[in-house]
Design a protein around this motif. Structure first.
Motif, PDB file in Angstrom:
ATOM      1  N   VAL A  75      44.595  83.692 108.320  1.00 36.86           N
ATOM      2  CA  VAL A  75      44.859  84.488 107.114  1.00 36.86           C
ATOM      3  C   VAL A  75      43.697  84.360 106.153  1.00 36.86           C
ATOM      4  CG1 VAL A  75      46.334  84.709 105.076  1.00 36.86           C
ATOM      5  CG2 VAL A  75      47.365  84.359 107.326  1.00 36.86           C
ATOM      6  N   THR A  76      43.217  83.142 105.967  1.00 40.16           N
ATOM      7  CA  THR A  76      42.081  82.901 105.075  1.00 40.16           C
ATOM      8  C   THR A  76      40.846  83.651 105.546  1.00 40.16           C
ATOM      9  OG1 THR A  76      42.950  80.720 104.477  1.00 40.16           O
ATOM     10  CG2 THR A  76      40.596  81.111 104.096  1.00 40.16           C
ATOM     11  N   ALA A  77      40.581  83.638 106.860  1.00 36.73           N
ATOM     12  CA  ALA A  77      39.409  84.336 107.407  1.00 36.73           C
ATOM     13  C   ALA A  77      39.522  85.844 107.212  1.00 36.73           C
ATOM     14  CB  ALA A  77      39.257  83.997 108.894  1.00 36.73           C
ATOM     15  N   TYR A  78      40.703  86.397 107.443  1.00 37.41           N
ATOM     16  CA  TYR A  78      40.904  87.838 107.255  1.00 37.41           C
ATOM     17  C   TYR A  78      40.690  88.240 105.802  1.00 37.41           C
ATOM     18  CZ  TYR A  78      42.832  89.097 111.880  1.00 37.41           C
ATOM     19  OH  TYR A  78      42.994  89.367 113.217  1.00 37.41           O
ATOM     20  N   LEU A  79      41.270  87.483 104.881  1.00 36.21           N
ATOM     21  CA  LEU A  79      41.166  87.856 103.473  1.00 36.21           C
ATOM     22  C   LEU A  79      39.743  87.743 102.954  1.00 36.21           C
ATOM     23  CD1 LEU A  79      44.461  86.384 101.974  1.00 36.21           C
ATOM     24  CD2 LEU A  79      43.974  88.728 102.693  1.00 36.21           C
ATOM     25  N   ARG A  80      38.986  86.812 103.493  1.00 41.81           N
ATOM     26  CA  ARG A  80      37.565  86.714 103.122  1.00 41.81           C
ATOM     27  C   ARG A  80      36.834  88.005 103.472  1.00 41.81           C
ATOM     28  NH1 ARG A  80      36.392  82.479 105.989  1.00 41.81           N
ATOM     29  NH2 ARG A  80      35.715  83.691 107.800  1.00 41.81           N
ATOM     30  N   GLU A  81      37.131  88.563 104.636  1.00 43.79           N
ATOM     31  CA  GLU A  81      36.506  89.810 105.051  1.00 43.79           C
ATOM     32  C   GLU A  81      37.061  91.010 104.273  1.00 43.79           C
ATOM     33  OE1 GLU A  81      33.932  90.732 107.775  1.00 43.79           O
ATOM     34  OE2 GLU A  81      33.570  89.072 106.408  1.00 43.79           O
ATOM     35  N   VAL A  82      38.339  90.970 103.955  1.00 43.27           N
ATOM     36  CA  VAL A  82      38.927  92.035 103.133  1.00 43.27           C
ATOM     37  C   VAL A  82      38.193  92.136 101.799  1.00 43.27           C
ATOM     38  CG1 VAL A  82      40.983  92.628 101.771  1.00 43.27           C
ATOM     39  CG2 VAL A  82      41.207  92.056 104.202  1.00 43.27           C
ATOM     40  N   GLU A  83      37.965  90.997 101.168  1.00 38.89           N
ATOM     41  CA  GLU A  83      37.246  91.003  99.892  1.00 38.89           C
ATOM     42  C   GLU A  83      35.848  91.592 100.054  1.00 38.89           C
ATOM     43  OE1 GLU A  83      34.471  89.607  96.833  1.00 38.89           O
ATOM     44  OE2 GLU A  83      34.437  89.118  98.966  1.00 38.89           O
ATOM     45  N   ARG A  84      35.194  91.294 101.173  1.00 43.25           N
ATOM     46  CA  ARG A  84      33.816  91.769 101.376  1.00 43.25           C
ATOM     47  C   ARG A  84      33.746  93.284 101.486  1.00 43.25           C
ATOM     48  NH1 ARG A  84      30.780  93.453 105.496  1.00 43.25           N
ATOM     49  NH2 ARG A  84      32.346  92.960 107.090  1.00 43.25           N
ATOM     50  N   VAL A  85      34.715  93.901 102.162  1.00 41.05           N
ATOM     51  CA  VAL A  85      34.605  95.339 102.427  1.00 41.05           C
ATOM     52  C   VAL A  85      35.300  96.203 101.384  1.00 41.05           C
ATOM     53  CG1 VAL A  85      34.326  94.947 104.903  1.00 41.05           C
ATOM     54  CG2 VAL A  85      36.609  95.415 103.994  1.00 41.05           C
ATOM     55  N   LEU A  86      36.028  95.589 100.445  1.00 42.62           N
ATOM     56  CA  LEU A  86      36.659  96.375  99.385  1.00 42.62           C
ATOM     57  C   LEU A  86      35.631  96.804  98.340  1.00 42.62           C
ATOM     58  CD1 LEU A  86      40.095  94.719  98.497  1.00 42.62           C
ATOM     59  CD2 LEU A  86      39.718  97.077  99.243  1.00 42.62           C
ATOM     60  N   ALA A  87      35.717  98.059  97.930  1.00 44.43           N
ATOM     61  CA  ALA A  87      34.895  98.556  96.826  1.00 44.43           C
ATOM     62  C   ALA A  87      35.478  98.061  95.501  1.00 44.43           C
ATOM     63  CB  ALA A  87      34.872 100.086  96.851  1.00 44.43           C
ATOM     64  N   PRO A  88      34.691  98.052  94.428  1.00 39.77           N
ATOM     65  CA  PRO A  88      35.235  97.687  93.125  1.00 39.77           C
ATOM     66  C   PRO A  88      36.456  98.538  92.772  1.00 39.77           C
ATOM     67  CG  PRO A  88      32.853  97.788  93.022  1.00 39.77           C
ATOM     68  CD  PRO A  88      33.239  98.319  94.373  1.00 39.77           C
TER      69      PRO A  88
ATOM     70  N   LYS B  96      34.532  88.939 111.748  1.00 39.55           N
ATOM     71  CA  LYS B  96      33.624  89.733 110.925  1.00 39.55           C
ATOM     72  C   LYS B  96      34.007  91.191 111.140  1.00 39.55           C
ATOM     73  CE  LYS B  96      31.129  86.202 109.588  1.00 39.55           C
ATOM     74  NZ  LYS B  96      31.196  85.722 108.179  1.00 39.55           N
ATOM     75  N   LEU B  97      34.550  91.810 110.138  1.00 39.63           N
ATOM     76  CA  LEU B  97      34.944  93.209 110.289  1.00 39.63           C
ATOM     77  C   LEU B  97      33.705  94.072 110.518  1.00 39.63           C
ATOM     78  CD1 LEU B  97      37.612  93.490 107.435  1.00 39.63           C
ATOM     79  CD2 LEU B  97      38.033  93.294 109.888  1.00 39.63           C
ATOM     80  N   PRO B  98      33.768  95.010 111.452  1.00 40.49           N
ATOM     81  CA  PRO B  98      32.587  95.808 111.807  1.00 40.49           C
ATOM     82  C   PRO B  98      32.331  96.972 110.838  1.00 40.49           C
ATOM     83  CG  PRO B  98      34.426  96.452 113.185  1.00 40.49           C
ATOM     84  CD  PRO B  98      34.921  95.313 112.332  1.00 40.49           C
ATOM     85  N   TYR B  99      32.332  96.662 109.539  1.00 42.52           N
ATOM     86  CA  TYR B  99      32.153  97.679 108.513  1.00 42.52           C
ATOM     87  C   TYR B  99      31.256  97.137 107.410  1.00 42.52           C
ATOM     88  CZ  TYR B  99      36.309  99.418 110.919  1.00 42.52           C
ATOM     89  OH  TYR B  99      37.197  99.831 111.875  1.00 42.52           O
ATOM     90  N   ASP B 100      30.578  98.051 106.734  1.00 46.40           N
ATOM     91  CA  ASP B 100      29.679  97.662 105.653  1.00 46.40           C
ATOM     92  C   ASP B 100      30.456  97.090 104.469  1.00 46.40           C
ATOM     93  OD1 ASP B 100      27.534  98.574 107.133  1.00 46.40           O
ATOM     94  OD2 ASP B 100      27.498 100.556 106.158  1.00 46.40           O
ATOM     95  N   SER B 101      29.797  96.265 103.696  1.00 46.59           N
ATOM     96  CA  SER B 101      30.395  95.714 102.479  1.00 46.59           C
ATOM     97  C   SER B 101      30.698  96.822 101.467  1.00 46.59           C
ATOM     98  CB  SER B 101      29.457  94.692 101.848  1.00 46.59           C
ATOM     99  OG  SER B 101      29.247  93.593 102.721  1.00 46.59           O
ATOM    100  N   ARG B 102      31.782  96.655 100.730  1.00 49.33           N
ATOM    101  CA  ARG B 102      32.209  97.562  99.651  1.00 49.33           C
ATOM    102  C   ARG B 102      32.438  98.992 100.140  1.00 49.33           C
ATOM    103  NH1 ARG B 102      33.730  93.254  98.021  1.00 49.33           N
ATOM    104  NH2 ARG B 102      32.213  91.769  97.219  1.00 49.33           N
TER     105      ARG B 102
END
Length: 281
Positions: free
Chosen positions: A172-185, A147-153
């Protein structure tokens, strides 16, 4: 102006055209700047090549290929000892741009906190105690439960250089799931990898990097180098990372194969750039 039109305009503005002359000047200035912080060579625990030259090269890739802007909010997953952070200090806007670097290795984070953050307060670094058999064997966090320690988006641009090259496929799958969560539109991830396609497997030109004679591990998508520790260099079946990015909810913008396999390219590892889009398209 309706919300859909406003969103489309906002996404377009995130990736403004770059000026090649300026990028060349900038990367050359970074390469030649003897005042930029540089770690002792003995303390560099990951990555080949000259610290400053590799950083300058990737700064150019981030701008040209990734569309990185000076006002971007950047997350560097696996920032190591600042190879990407140091050149970014010369590009990101001090008032509007920002950088967060995270890594499981305390030594690299400590160096960056001492040598980078005091001069560039918009650059912060954090150790995240992820277990890794090579780099952090006593880590407390299972990579599958990351779980990346950063807010979503929160971020516009995420860097993953030489990260999935050291991860098993499930992580890799776990990392990319978190990448998607913290990326802004409209935000993008810039990821390097080893894609073991037919050219890399067969090495017909006999020009593949001799250190990377990948062999398939089992029935899964991973390829390892027999004489190295399993996670020292990980390759993946062609198509695995494409599907992993798509399943994570990211749209692939660029897939560019690198010259490690013995084909012409201006980058060594393979590069994926993918984007988070609210409408999923």
């Amino acid at each position: 102006m309706n919300e859909v039109i406003a969103l489309k305009q906002a996404l377009a503005e995130r990736h403004l055209p770059f000026h090649e002359d300026h990028v060349r000047w900038l990367t050359d200035a970074v390469l030649r700047n003897r005042f930029l912080p540089r770690p002792d060579p003995d303390s560099i625990f990951v990555g080949d090549g000259d610290f400053q030259a590799v950083g300058a090269e990737f700064l150019g890739h981030f701008i040209r290929m990734g569309g990185l802007q000076p006002q971007s909010r950047v997350l560097d997953i696996g920032c190591g000892i600042g190879r990407m952070a140091v050149p970014l200090t010369q590009y990101l806007d001090g008032d509007n741009g920002s950088y967060c670097g995270m890594d499981p290795v305390a030594g690299g984070i400590n160096w960056c906190q001492r040598m980078v953050s005091p001069a560039y307060p918009n650059f912060e670094f954090r150790q995240v105690d992820i277990a890794h058999s090579l780099y952090n064997p006593k880590g407390e966090i299972n990579g599958l439960e990351l779980k990346l320690p950063y807010d979503s988006r929160k971020f516009d641009f995420i860097i993953m250089t030489s990260v999935v090259t050291h991860l098993p496929d499930e992580e890799v799958t776990a990392y990319l799931r978190e990448v998607e969560r913290v990326l802004a539109p409209g935000g993008r991830v810039f990821m390097t990898a080893f894609v073991v396609d037919q050219s890399a497997q067969e090495n017909r030109s006999k020009k593949r990097d001799a250190r990377l004679g990948f062999q398939r591990y089992d029935e899964g998508p991973c390829w390892f180098v027999p004489e190295m520790p399993p996670l020292a260099a990980v390759g993946f079946d062609d198509g695995f990372l494409d599907r992993a990015l798509t399943r994570a909810g990211l749209s692939i913008v660029t897939k560019s194969l690198g010259h490690w396999r013995g084909v012409p390219a201006d980058h060594y590892q393979d590069v994926f750039i993918a984007e988070y889009r609210e409408d999923g398209r």
